[in-house]
Scaffold this active site. Sequence first.
Site, PDB file in Angstrom:
ATOM      1  N   ARG A 120      -8.513  10.129 -13.118  1.00 64.64           N
ATOM      2  CA  ARG A 120      -8.113  10.233 -12.056  1.00 64.64           C
ATOM      3  C   ARG A 120      -7.153   8.876 -11.323  1.00 64.64           C
ATOM      4  O   ARG A 120      -7.441   8.841 -10.557  1.00 64.64           O
ATOM      5  CB  ARG A 120      -9.036  10.672 -10.897  1.00 64.64           C
ATOM      6  CG  ARG A 120      -9.490  12.323 -11.235  1.00 64.64           C
ATOM      7  CD  ARG A 120     -10.603  12.358 -10.304  1.00 64.64           C
ATOM      8  NE  ARG A 120     -10.335  11.855  -9.502  1.00 64.64           N
ATOM      9  CZ  ARG A 120     -11.284  11.229  -7.864  1.00 64.64           C
ATOM     10  NH1 ARG A 120     -12.643  11.209  -8.200  1.00 64.64           N
ATOM     11  NH2 ARG A 120     -10.389  11.542  -6.596  1.00 64.64           N
ATOM     12  N   LYS A 121      -6.986   7.701 -12.740  1.00 60.47           N
ATOM     13  CA  LYS A 121      -7.135   6.666 -12.097  1.00 60.47           C
ATOM     14  C   LYS A 121      -5.111   6.106 -12.925  1.00 60.47           C
ATOM     15  O   LYS A 121      -5.007   6.301 -13.484  1.00 60.47           O
ATOM     16  CB  LYS A 121      -7.622   5.512 -13.037  1.00 60.47           C
ATOM     17  CG  LYS A 121      -9.084   5.447 -12.736  1.00 60.47           C
ATOM     18  CD  LYS A 121     -10.324   4.461 -13.353  1.00 60.47           C
ATOM     19  CE  LYS A 121     -11.527   5.083 -13.101  1.00 60.47           C
ATOM     20  NZ  LYS A 121     -12.672   4.122 -14.158  1.00 60.47           N
ATOM     21  N   ASP A 172       1.063  -1.323  -0.045  1.00 59.89           N
ATOM     22  CA  ASP A 172      -0.294   0.638   0.403  1.00 59.89           C
ATOM     23  C   ASP A 172       0.947   1.056   0.316  1.00 59.89           C
ATOM     24  O   ASP A 172       0.573   1.853  -0.873  1.00 59.89           O
ATOM     25  CB  ASP A 172      -0.782   0.203   1.339  1.00 59.89           C
ATOM     26  CG  ASP A 172      -1.911   0.786   1.436  1.00 59.89           C
ATOM     27  OD1 ASP A 172      -2.646   1.656   0.252  1.00 59.89           O
ATOM     28  OD2 ASP A 172      -1.844   2.298   2.179  1.00 59.89           O
TER      29      ASP A 172
HETATM   30  C1  LIG Z   1      -2.621  14.103   1.304  1.00 57.93           C
HETATM   31  C2  LIG Z   1      -1.603  14.037   1.700  1.00 57.93           C
HETATM   32  C3  LIG Z   1      -0.882  12.629   1.416  1.00 57.93           C
HETATM   33  C4  LIG Z   1       0.046  11.848   1.831  1.00 57.93           C
HETATM   34  C5  LIG Z   1       0.672  10.648   1.644  1.00 57.93           C
HETATM   35  C6  LIG Z   1       0.813   9.655   0.151  1.00 57.93           C
HETATM   36  C7  LIG Z   1       0.472   7.959   0.384  1.00 57.93           C
HETATM   37  C8  LIG Z   1       0.829   7.465   0.054  1.00 57.93           C
HETATM   38  C9  LIG Z   1       0.835   6.028  -0.174  1.00 57.93           C
HETATM   39  C10 LIG Z   1       0.360   5.764   0.645  1.00 57.93           C
HETATM   40  C11 LIG Z   1      -1.036   4.840   0.394  1.00 57.93           C
HETATM   41  C12 LIG Z   1      -2.371   5.036   1.618  1.00 57.93           C
HETATM   42  O1  LIG Z   1      -2.473   4.363   2.411  1.00 57.93           O
HETATM   43  S1  LIG Z   1      -4.091   5.680   0.919  1.00 57.93           S
HETATM   44  C13 LIG Z   1      -4.610   5.168   2.342  1.00 57.93           C
HETATM   45  C14 LIG Z   1      -5.806   4.069   2.223  1.00 57.93           C
HETATM   46  N1  LIG Z   1      -6.979   4.456   1.383  1.00 57.93           N
HETATM   47  C15 LIG Z   1      -8.254   5.121   1.376  1.00 57.93           C
HETATM   48  O2  LIG Z   1      -7.948   4.993   2.403  1.00 57.93           O
HETATM   49  C16 LIG Z   1      -8.928   5.579   0.372  1.00 57.93           C
HETATM   50  C17 LIG Z   1     -10.321   5.622   0.897  1.00 57.93           C
HETATM   51  N2  LIG Z   1     -11.071   6.136  -0.339  1.00 57.93           N
HETATM   52  C18 LIG Z   1     -11.045   6.846  -0.777  1.00 57.93           C
HETATM   53  O3  LIG Z   1     -11.010   8.406  -0.253  1.00 57.93           O
HETATM   54  C19 LIG Z   1     -12.032   7.625  -1.423  1.00 57.93           C
HETATM   55  O4  LIG Z   1     -12.975   6.648  -2.320  1.00 57.93           O
HETATM   56  C20 LIG Z   1     -11.931   7.524  -2.773  1.00 57.93           C
HETATM   57  C21 LIG Z   1     -10.425   9.647  -2.670  1.00 57.93           C
HETATM   58  C22 LIG Z   1     -10.027   6.163  -3.702  1.00 57.93           C
HETATM   59  C23 LIG Z   1     -12.274   7.796  -4.427  1.00 57.93           C
HETATM   60  O5  LIG Z   1     -14.058   9.232  -3.843  1.00 57.93           O
HETATM   61  P1  LIG Z   1     -14.125   9.995  -4.938  1.00 57.93           P
HETATM   62  O6  LIG Z   1     -12.913  11.069  -4.800  1.00 57.93           O
HETATM   63  O7  LIG Z   1     -15.127  10.462  -4.179  1.00 57.93           O
HETATM   64  O8  LIG Z   1     -13.896   9.634  -6.291  1.00 57.93           O
HETATM   65  P2  LIG Z   1     -14.959   9.120  -7.200  1.00 57.93           P
HETATM   66  O9  LIG Z   1     -15.906   8.945  -7.609  1.00 57.93           O
HETATM   67  O10 LIG Z   1     -15.515   7.504  -6.209  1.00 57.93           O
HETATM   68  O11 LIG Z   1     -14.366   7.481  -7.847  1.00 57.93           O
HETATM   69  C24 LIG Z   1     -13.605   8.600  -8.712  1.00 57.93           C
HETATM   70  C25 LIG Z   1     -13.070   7.165  -9.831  1.00 57.93           C
HETATM   71  O12 LIG Z   1     -11.975   6.149  -9.178  1.00 57.93           O
HETATM   72  C26 LIG Z   1     -13.184   4.872  -9.904  1.00 57.93           C
HETATM   73  N3  LIG Z   1     -12.933   4.498  -8.040  1.00 57.93           N
HETATM   74  C27 LIG Z   1     -12.791   4.747  -7.222  1.00 57.93           C
HETATM   75  N4  LIG Z   1     -12.504   3.978  -6.227  1.00 57.93           N
HETATM   76  C28 LIG Z   1     -12.571   2.934  -6.895  1.00 57.93           C
HETATM   77  C29 LIG Z   1     -11.963   1.305  -6.031  1.00 57.93           C
HETATM   78  N5  LIG Z   1     -12.076   0.884  -5.394  1.00 57.93           N
HETATM   79  N6  LIG Z   1     -11.742   0.817  -7.245  1.00 57.93           N
HETATM   80  C30 LIG Z   1     -12.102   0.616  -8.818  1.00 57.93           C
HETATM   81  N7  LIG Z   1     -12.241   2.115  -9.324  1.00 57.93           N
HETATM   82  C31 LIG Z   1     -12.633   2.964  -8.258  1.00 57.93           C
HETATM   83  C32 LIG Z   1     -14.514   5.022  -9.032  1.00 57.93           C
HETATM   84  O13 LIG Z   1     -15.174   4.276 -10.196  1.00 57.93           O
HETATM   85  C33 LIG Z   1     -14.138   6.801 -10.739  1.00 57.93           C
HETATM   86  O14 LIG Z   1     -14.312   6.101 -11.705  1.00 57.93           O
HETATM   87  P3  LIG Z   1     -14.967   6.942 -13.448  1.00 57.93           P
HETATM   88  O15 LIG Z   1     -16.469   6.986 -12.581  1.00 57.93           O
HETATM   89  O16 LIG Z   1     -14.187   8.191 -13.199  1.00 57.93           O
HETATM   90  O17 LIG Z   1     -14.731   6.161 -14.499  1.00 57.93           O
END
Ligand SMILES: CCCCCCCCCCCC(=O)SCCNC(=O)CCNC(=O)[C@H](O)C(C)(C)COP(=O)(O)OP(=O)(O)OC[C@H]1O[C@@H](n2cnc3c(N)ncnc32)[C@H](O)[C@@H]1OP(=O)(O)O
Length: 161
Positions: free
Chosen positions: A133-134, A88
Amino acid sequence: MRVVKKKVLVDVCGPVDLSGDEGWVAFDAPALVGASLRFVSGEPDGNRYRVRYYRDAEQQLRARIWFGPETEGPPGHSHGGAMAAVLDEVLGLAAWAAGHRVVVGNLNISFRNLLPLEEVVTVESTVISAAGRKVMVHGRICLGETVFAEAECLCITLPGK
Ligand SMILES: CCCCCCCCCCCC(=O)SCCNC(=O)CCNC(=O)[C@H](O)C(C)(C)COP(=O)(O)OP(=O)(O)OC[C@H]1O[C@@H](n2cnc3c(N)ncnc32)[C@H](O)[C@@H]1OP(=O)(O)O
């Protein structure tokens, strides 16, 4: 009591060689994303993970990482969740290193071999594509020819600056 236990573990584990391959250049992750990534990278002398980041000659992010005794799952081997946390962080960071401000939306992992504790392994990453965005990043945890885990990571760019 906790302090004594930790000191003993530090003595047991000793120093670890996290040097990179020839041609790799050290990569400063906190300079890019801040100091929030403490779960994996926050204790460089601890007994969970020890990590050092690099870019290879193709500018892809690499990590040299030691899985310490505190990552144990199956006896003597890393917990799958410990490997997932590393993938991750590294694969999300790989997208940042390529210029994308993301969080990880989906992380699909296949665990291929048990990873022995206190082994220094490599995490390889490759940014496969960026569309809208992907951002798709692939990666694996490996040592030589042995692959411990491989992953496909869909990163989603954050709105705004
Ligand atoms: C700040 C400093 C940091 C600084 C630190 C940086 C460190 C990086 C390394 C650490 C990595 C992590 O641990 S990150 C932590 C773990 N991750 C999280 O907690 C993320 C939680 N999820 C979210 O916050 C949200 O669901 C997002 C931001 C991912 C998406 O939400 P959104 O912004 O409302 O966008 P949304 O419309 O849903 O999605 C946009 C497009 O992506 C697609 N999409 C979204 N999620 C998915 C999915 N799981 N699987 C497939 N497709 C998806 C949608 O279908 C859509 O496609 P289309 O319709 O446009 O085709």
